[in-house]
Design a protein around this motif. Sequence first.
Motif, PDB file in Angstrom:
ATOM      1  N   HIS A 132      21.876   6.793 -23.407  1.00 56.36           N
ATOM      2  CA  HIS A 132      21.083   6.143 -22.003  1.00 56.36           C
ATOM      3  C   HIS A 132      20.014   6.751 -21.637  1.00 56.36           C
ATOM      4  O   HIS A 132      18.920   5.936 -21.501  1.00 56.36           O
ATOM      5  N   THR A 133      19.861   8.209 -21.479  1.00 58.61           N
ATOM      6  CA  THR A 133      18.960   8.504 -20.749  1.00 58.61           C
ATOM      7  C   THR A 133      17.842   8.566 -21.543  1.00 58.61           C
ATOM      8  O   THR A 133      16.607   8.718 -21.167  1.00 58.61           O
ATOM      9  N   SER A 134      17.930   8.857 -22.951  1.00 59.49           N
ATOM     10  CA  SER A 134      16.924   8.933 -23.826  1.00 59.49           C
ATOM     11  C   SER A 134      16.039   7.826 -23.778  1.00 59.49           C
ATOM     12  O   SER A 134      14.900   7.849 -24.368  1.00 59.49           O
ATOM     13  N   TYR A 135      16.651   6.510 -23.441  1.00 58.84           N
ATOM     14  CA  TYR A 135      15.943   5.163 -23.448  1.00 58.84           C
ATOM     15  C   TYR A 135      15.528   4.883 -22.155  1.00 58.84           C
ATOM     16  O   TYR A 135      15.430   3.354 -21.924  1.00 58.84           O
ATOM     17  N   GLY A 136      15.592   5.755 -21.073  1.00 61.83           N
ATOM     18  CA  GLY A 136      15.216   5.371 -19.857  1.00 61.83           C
ATOM     19  C   GLY A 136      16.214   4.538 -19.104  1.00 61.83           C
ATOM     20  O   GLY A 136      15.863   3.803 -18.094  1.00 61.83           O
ATOM     21  N   MET A 137      17.667   4.654 -19.165  1.00 59.21           N
ATOM     22  CA  MET A 137      18.687   4.036 -18.721  1.00 59.21           C
ATOM     23  C   MET A 137      19.615   5.099 -18.019  1.00 59.21           C
ATOM     24  O   MET A 137      19.766   6.100 -18.455  1.00 59.21           O
ATOM     25  N   VAL A 138      19.924   4.528 -16.896  1.00 59.78           N
ATOM     26  CA  VAL A 138      21.117   5.188 -16.233  1.00 59.78           C
ATOM     27  C   VAL A 138      22.417   5.052 -17.134  1.00 59.78           C
ATOM     28  O   VAL A 138      23.096   3.966 -17.260  1.00 59.78           O
ATOM     29  N   SER A 139      23.158   6.100 -17.391  1.00 56.52           N
ATOM     30  CA  SER A 139      24.666   6.320 -17.898  1.00 56.52           C
ATOM     31  C   SER A 139      25.481   6.132 -16.518  1.00 56.52           C
ATOM     32  O   SER A 139      25.732   7.155 -15.860  1.00 56.52           O
ATOM     33  N   ALA A 140      26.030   5.018 -16.053  1.00 57.06           N
ATOM     34  CA  ALA A 140      26.847   4.978 -14.920  1.00 57.06           C
ATOM     35  C   ALA A 140      28.334   4.729 -15.331  1.00 57.06           C
ATOM     36  O   ALA A 140      28.984   5.462 -15.054  1.00 57.06           O
ATOM     37  N   TYR A 141      28.431   3.610 -15.997  1.00 55.47           N
ATOM     38  CA  TYR A 141      29.896   3.272 -16.142  1.00 55.47           C
ATOM     39  C   TYR A 141      30.435   4.039 -17.342  1.00 55.47           C
ATOM     40  O   TYR A 141      31.467   5.021 -17.123  1.00 55.47           O
ATOM     41  N   GLU A 142      29.654   4.388 -18.310  1.00 53.34           N
ATOM     42  CA  GLU A 142      29.942   5.333 -19.438  1.00 53.34           C
ATOM     43  C   GLU A 142      30.367   6.913 -18.871  1.00 53.34           C
ATOM     44  O   GLU A 142      31.286   7.290 -19.228  1.00 53.34           O
ATOM     45  N   ALA A 143      29.190   7.104 -17.902  1.00 59.27           N
ATOM     46  CA  ALA A 143      29.574   8.569 -17.400  1.00 59.27           C
ATOM     47  C   ALA A 143      30.811   8.794 -16.647  1.00 59.27           C
ATOM     48  O   ALA A 143      31.672   9.581 -16.851  1.00 59.27           O
ATOM     49  N   VAL A 144      31.259   7.533 -15.818  1.00 61.78           N
ATOM     50  CA  VAL A 144      32.358   7.574 -15.013  1.00 61.78           C
ATOM     51  C   VAL A 144      33.475   7.806 -16.066  1.00 61.78           C
ATOM     52  O   VAL A 144      34.580   8.466 -15.831  1.00 61.78           O
ATOM     53  N   TYR A 145      33.438   7.062 -16.948  1.00 61.47           N
ATOM     54  CA  TYR A 145      34.836   6.688 -17.709  1.00 61.47           C
ATOM     55  C   TYR A 145      34.811   7.946 -18.613  1.00 61.47           C
ATOM     56  O   TYR A 145      36.129   8.571 -18.669  1.00 61.47           O
ATOM     57  N   MET A 146      33.786   8.788 -19.001  1.00 61.04           N
ATOM     58  CA  MET A 146      34.049  10.010 -19.769  1.00 61.04           C
ATOM     59  C   MET A 146      34.303  11.051 -18.780  1.00 61.04           C
ATOM     60  O   MET A 146      34.912  12.022 -19.008  1.00 61.04           O
ATOM     61  N   ALA A 147      33.790  11.265 -17.908  1.00 62.02           N
ATOM     62  CA  ALA A 147      34.261  12.105 -16.629  1.00 62.02           C
ATOM     63  C   ALA A 147      35.658  12.223 -16.278  1.00 62.02           C
ATOM     64  O   ALA A 147      36.419  12.910 -15.936  1.00 62.02           O
ATOM     65  N   GLN A 148      36.399  11.125 -16.342  1.00 61.27           N
ATOM     66  CA  GLN A 148      37.873  10.886 -16.272  1.00 61.27           C
ATOM     67  C   GLN A 148      38.669  11.319 -17.546  1.00 61.27           C
ATOM     68  O   GLN A 148      39.898  11.668 -17.211  1.00 61.27           O
ATOM     69  N   ARG A 149      37.824  11.633 -18.657  1.00 65.16           N
ATOM     70  CA  ARG A 149      38.637  11.996 -19.800  1.00 65.16           C
ATOM     71  C   ARG A 149      38.445  13.496 -20.296  1.00 65.16           C
ATOM     72  O   ARG A 149      39.066  13.861 -21.255  1.00 65.16           O
ATOM     73  N   MET A 150      37.110  13.830 -19.695  1.00 64.13           N
ATOM     74  CA  MET A 150      36.509  15.354 -20.268  1.00 64.13           C
ATOM     75  C   MET A 150      36.300  16.145 -19.185  1.00 64.13           C
ATOM     76  O   MET A 150      36.283  15.694 -17.854  1.00 64.13           O
ATOM     77  N   PRO A 151      36.282  17.425 -19.536  1.00 61.05           N
ATOM     78  CA  PRO A 151      35.798  18.402 -18.318  1.00 61.05           C
ATOM     79  C   PRO A 151      34.531  18.156 -17.823  1.00 61.05           C
ATOM     80  O   PRO A 151      33.790  17.489 -18.769  1.00 61.05           O
TER      81      PRO A 151
END
Length: 258
Positions: A132-151
């Motif tokens: 996302h960030t490489s293409y000028g997009m906010v990683s919101a849903y994706e980041a939230v899901y991964m923050a629930q599964r990863m340190p």
Amino acid sequence: MTLRVERDEETGVAVVTLDREARHNAIDLETAAELSAVWREFRFAEEVRAVVLTGSGAAAFCTGIDRGVEVPQPASPYSADDPLIAIGPKAADLWKPVIAAVNGMACGGAFYLLGEAEFLIASTTATFFDPHTSYGMVSAYEAVYMAQRMPFGEAARMSLMGTAERLCAQRAYEIGLVSELTAPEELLPAALRAARTLAGFPTQAVQGTVRALWSAKQATLQQALAQAPALIALGNLPPERQADLFTNRSRTPRPRLR
């Protein structure tokens, strides 16, 4: 049809395969609708007691939304139409266990699916990244899901580093994102073994345990996801700038082995 759904009534296991290999199993509007429909169908299918989710071919599990999909958005930053919001099993109120068998690339919108699976089994060739960030997009849903599964630090690094690097399967296993690593040819058999075990247990006990596990984090998850539409609307570049960055992207990401 962009999904293959195979059911084994003897074992109680269904295998759902994203079947767009030529597009790296990217999700278009048809695929999104089919995923939502199959999860809701499984709620009423008593013969299905556990599910394996995977992608066709060896190159990719799923590379998120198909870049050819255009979804008109409202002007308000407080509402957004996200075609992927209902593609996961929990979004469809399915509490039967889902095991993700990750083959090849898993990136971007794939995390909507991985974020709602009970656990992940991955091929040693699997890689994880968020462009996302490489293409000028906010990683919101994706980041939230991964923050629930990863340190948190690992989720932050993957979400922020975009296409500059990829999380390899070994590192994903070390940090707990992946629960089991296999050789590529052993991936589906390993996932099926786990699913058959779960399908063989009393189904109400299994579903109750799945529901209990998710209740431990669901309130926090829903609060975080509620912020996503406004963050995306405020932080995304205009679509034409995103497209330009995507067209001129680098094709040599640096794998992160450690």
